[in-house]
Structure formats: C-alpha cells, structure tokens
Design an enzyme around this catalytic site. Structure first.
Site, PDB file in Angstrom:
ATOM      1  N   GLU A 333     -69.106  43.200 -53.893  1.00 47.00           N
ATOM      2  CA  GLU A 333     -69.479  44.345 -54.733  1.00 47.00           C
ATOM      3  C   GLU A 333     -69.809  43.918 -56.158  1.00 47.00           C
ATOM      4  OE1 GLU A 333     -70.248  46.713 -53.097  1.00 47.00           O
ATOM      5  OE2 GLU A 333     -68.978  46.752 -51.332  1.00 47.00           O
ATOM      6  N   TYR A 407     -78.478  42.531 -44.521  1.00 44.69           N
ATOM      7  CA  TYR A 407     -77.363  41.781 -45.097  1.00 44.69           C
ATOM      8  C   TYR A 407     -77.389  40.314 -44.634  1.00 44.69           C
ATOM      9  CZ  TYR A 407     -75.150  46.296 -46.372  1.00 44.69           C
ATOM     10  OH  TYR A 407     -74.868  47.524 -46.902  1.00 44.69           O
TER      11      TYR A 407
END
Length: 544
Positions: A333, A407
């Site tokens: 993150e 991803y």
C-alpha cells in the site's frame, strides 16, 4: 486538476484503437458511460474541494456539504457532479442561490442559465445527506465499513476504489481530474472518537453538540478514491525520519505492538526513496492508519489492517517463503504512494499502471533487503497467481478494469523489460526517471510506453501489446530440425521481436526470435531458456 501531460507520441492512436478491438465484448449501461466517460458536462478542471461532513455511527448516516472550485474549459450551462443515487441532494448553491438539477443514475446534472464562463474560476456548494452504501467486504466492494473495536467503540472507515468516491461524497468522479490545489476535509464525529483523514491535521473543534470536528488539509493533488475517513479510538505516535514526518494512528490498545511492528516502515522508505525518488507527498506527511479492513493506498493516510502479521494475513503470495519476512500491506500500500497516487491512470481501464508497478515494488523491497536472487525468486513466485483469463487493460470510457492479472503479470512484464535492457544501472535510472518525470501527473498506457521507449531506445510496443492487450503470455516454440533446433515466437501481437536469453553449453546467449523460424546448431535438449528473467512459456515440439 493534475495535468494530463502530452508527449509527442511515436505511435499515435495505434494502441488505443487496438485496445478497443481486443477487449471482451460486454454490455454496458448509460450509467457506466456517465461514470466512465469525459462528456461535455465534465469539461471543467477541479481546482479545490472543501469537504465538510458529520458522521452518525448509530444511524450509519452522514450529512454535509462540499464546496467545489473549478474552471470550465468552455462555457457550460450544465455540469455533471457525481453522487450515488441512494444519497439525498439537499440543495446546490451558487453565489448563495439554489441551482436546479436533475438526477440520472449516479450523476447529478446542475443547470446554470447564465452559464459557467470559460477559463473563469467558479464554485458551487453541494449539500447532501443519507445512509451511504455499506461495504459487505471492504476493500473489495466499496462503501463505508461500519465496525466496532473489541471495546465496543465505533471503528469506521471508507474504502471506495472502483466503486467510486461518489458513494459517499459529491465530486467529479473520474480519475483524470484531481484538485490541483488539494482539498480540506472536515469531519465531525461523536466526542471521544477521532477522525484521521488525508494530509495534515490543522485543528479540532468541540462543536458543543456531542461532536468534535477534526480538520485536515491536503496540499497536493489527490485521487478522489483516496479521500478517506478513519474514525475510532485512536492513539497516535510518530517521528521525523530523515526529514520525512511519519505518523501512525492505531487503536489505543494496540499502541505498544504497533510501535514495534511499524519499525519496518523505515527500511521500506529508505528503499523506495532510493529506487523511486523522494516520497511524493512530503508536504502532507506520511501516515499509516489502522483499519478493520485489510488495507488501501489512501494518499498520505495509508489504511492498514494486516493484524500486525508478516505476509498477507500470514500468507506468502509468492509461495516461496520470502513474502513471510515482511508485512505485505505496509509495503504494497505504501508502494502505491508512488504508483497510483502520485502517478495516476486517466482511465480505470489502465489500472495496471497502479497495480503492476506497485506489485513490482514488493520485489524491489525484497531486493533492497535481501539481494537480487531473493527479489527474483519472489517475483517469479508470483507466476502461480497469473490466470491468463482476459487482457489486463479493460474497456475505456465505462469505468471498467481489466483482469486481476494486472498485479502479478504487470510486475512480471516489468521484470522482463528489466532483463531486456540487461543493464541494472540503466534499469534503476529508468524507474526513478519514470517516477520523477510523471510525479503528480495523470498518464495512460501510451504515455508510459513512449517514455519507456524514449529512455531505453527499444521497440517495446509489441511487448506492451502482448502482455497488456492479450490474455496469453508469449510462447517460445522450439522444435528439432535435423541435428539442430528451430525456434520462433507464437504470439498475438504484431511484429513481436522481444529478445530472450538462453544457456547453451553453459554460455548465456541472447536470442532474437521473430514469428519466423530461425535455426540453432544445437538440439533442443541443449538449450535452457531463461524463464526466470523473461515471463514466457516454452513449448518444445516434435520434429516434423
């Protein structure tokens, strides 16, 4: 707004056209188009948001207003502001007087008979209220995450990526436009609770009605979906680390273990600033905020819910064991602060620009801490998560993401390009230049491609095309031909000429396959293709 930068495109329009042709055919509603397209009613640039909201945890109800400062790019008699249709529009004021409006799906069309004038800064104040949608499983489906901590106190957060910021506050809900002058966020919560939002805390005020308002100011442009509320019984600690203010807000009973666990932020920040450049929101500080949901990249207020565990809730997504050495949510993150928050895709269809680079940042962190071999082992371990189900790039103009392969496959594509370059000094300079050149800017796939080509002097269009716009990865086909081996690429992209390394008789050789057969005077069994450095499949056929 964050300016959409214009490059002299070497291949103008080619990739964009191909993308539309190659997507899976799906049916979309007018609501999808209203949300995902840049219609005339959206032809204005947002300069500032001033959001002021009160949250009632008992009723799961919010009310407030947002003053939107904007500059029309042409004279507009109608503008579109987005707010989910389950929320009430109480009034929309312009210079103290109400404006008429109409609603269609999640869009609100606001009429001004005299018109909003071209290139003249203007503003409206949008008053609203209601029960925002509750997330069933944040952050994977968006909305308010209404939870309580183990002491029974409210513990509330927003997580709306994909769903849209307009699920809970009125704004121009499109990734291409961010308030270039930042925003203010004022959140009133019951006394005894705290709100942590983006940017820096500028003050708090007891409103005298059982509520305390917490005031935050964001200096930098910010993604709409990054704007966050985090409400709870928070304790704070922090420090200035190498000139960067770092603050942590955790549930009061987790303070002791949080102070130990979040020490990992320091080596992470050392690594990322070395490889990607200075933390892009230094003016707004770096914060990590404990949430009940797993995590989100909320700009300068990163949501953390990994339960103080290593890996991804204790699991290693690479299957190598390396991922259990570090906290996935802290690293992933925060990587988004560079890739997604600072560099933002103009359309959600290009979200690989957020997720592919950020997933690669995980391997970068491993390499910083434990060396090249472990970094490569980690990124190669992500192959097990690639489904090759559909293209990474989604459909443009309808708020549609592509495959979740964005991803792992996005990271593996970058690792492949690294080894095409075959010079790590040039590779790390490229990544840092990319991060710093596009800092606080809006980009799309073509712009990323053209930058990478200009920096590397390589023909990367077919590589981007195959990995991003087709579902399958390249296949290097080998077959015995006489006493030697013939080889070629089997791909969907035109003019695919990616080089690849192989070990032949113990020596590394760079091959330059095309779609036409070429020959080596070595039998297939004597060739070992470097599939650890190039994300490809190898198929060995039989002699015809």
């Amino acid at each position: 707004m964050k300016k959409i930068i214009l490059f002299s495109l070497l291949f103008t329009g080619i990739l964009g056209v191909n993308a539309q042709l190659l997507q899976e055919k799906e049916s979309y509603t007018k609501g999808d188009t209203l949300r995902g397209s840049l219609r005339r009613e959206r032809n204005f640039n947002v300069r500032e948001y001033h959001l002021n909201v009160k949250v009632d945890p008992g009723k799961k109800y919010i009310e407030g207003h947002n003053r939107i400062v904007f500059v029309p790019q042409e004279k507009l008699h109608t503008i579109q502001i987005d707010l989910f249709e389950n929320m009430d529009v109480d009034s929309i004021l312009y210079r103290g007087k109400p404006l008429p409006y109409r609603r269609e799906y999640n869009a609100v069309f606001i009429d001004n008979s005299k018109g909003f004038q071209k290139n003249r800064k203007d503003s409206i104040t949008f008053y609203y209220s209601g029960n925002p949608i509750a997330a069933k499983r944040a952050p994977w489906d968006g909305g308010f995450d209404w939870k309580t901590d183990k002491n029974g106190k409210p513990w509330i957060a927003t997580a709306v990526q994909g769903t849209g910021a307009s699920a809970w506050w009125p704004n121009k809900d499109h990734q291409s436009d961010e308030p270039e002058n930042g925003m203010t966020i004022k959140v009133a919560v019951p006394n005894g609770l705290m709100d942590v939002s983006n940017g820096r805390l500028t003050g708090k005020k007891d409103l005298g009605n059982g509520y305390t308002r917490w005031d935050w100011k964001v200096t930098n442009p910010i993604n709409n979906y990054d704007v966050a509320l985090n409400i709870g019984d928070y304790a704070h600690f922090g420090e200035t680390y190498k000139g960067l203010d770092m603050d942590f807000y955790v549930l009061s009973y987790n303070l002791k273990k949080a102070k130990m666990h979040f020490q990992e932020v320091k080596p992470m920040m050392d690594c990322f600033q070395e490889k990607f450049g200075t933390y892009p929101f230094k003016e707004d500080s770096y914060k990590m905020v404990e949430t009940a949901h797993l995590g989100m990249e909320h700009q300068s207020a990163v949501a953390y819910g990994n339960k103080y565990m290593k890996g991804y809730l204790g699991r290693d997504l690479s299957g190598t064991g390396i991922g259990n050495r570090w906290d996935f949510i802290i690293i992933h993150e925060t990587g988004h602060e560079w890739f997604g928050n600072s560099i933002t895709s103009s359309d959600i269809a290009d979200m690989w620009i957020h997720e592919g680079f950020t997933t690669y940042s995980e391997a970068v962190y491993v390499e910083c801490r434990w060396g090249y071999e472990d970094g490569q082992a980690y990124v190669n371990g992500l192959k097990q998560n690639v489904r090759n189900d559909r293209p990474i790039i989604g459909d443009y103009g309808v708020n549609k993401e592509g495959s979740g392969d964005m991803y792992p496959k996005g990271a593996l594509m970058l690792n492949t390009i690294r080894h095409m370059i075959n010079d790590d000094d040039k590779w790390w300079q490229l990544i840092r230049n990319y991060s710093e050149t596009f800092k606080h800017m809006i980009v799309d796939t073509e712009m990323v491609l053209n930058f990478f080509e200009q920096e590397t002097k390589l023909d990367l269009e077919p590589v981007f095309d195959q990995y991003l716009r087709h579902k399958d990865i390249p296949v290097l086909e080998l077959k015995r031909e006489g006493s030697g081996t013939a080889y070629r690429w089997v791909v969907d992209a035109d003019n695919f000429n990616m080089p690849v390394d192989a070990s032949i008789n113990g020596k590394t050789v760079r091959l330059h396959p095309t779609s036409e057969w070429q020959k080596l005077d070595v039998p297939p069994g004597g060739i070992s293709v470097a599939t650890d450095r190039f994300f490809i499949n190898v198929k060995v056929g039989k002699q015809p």
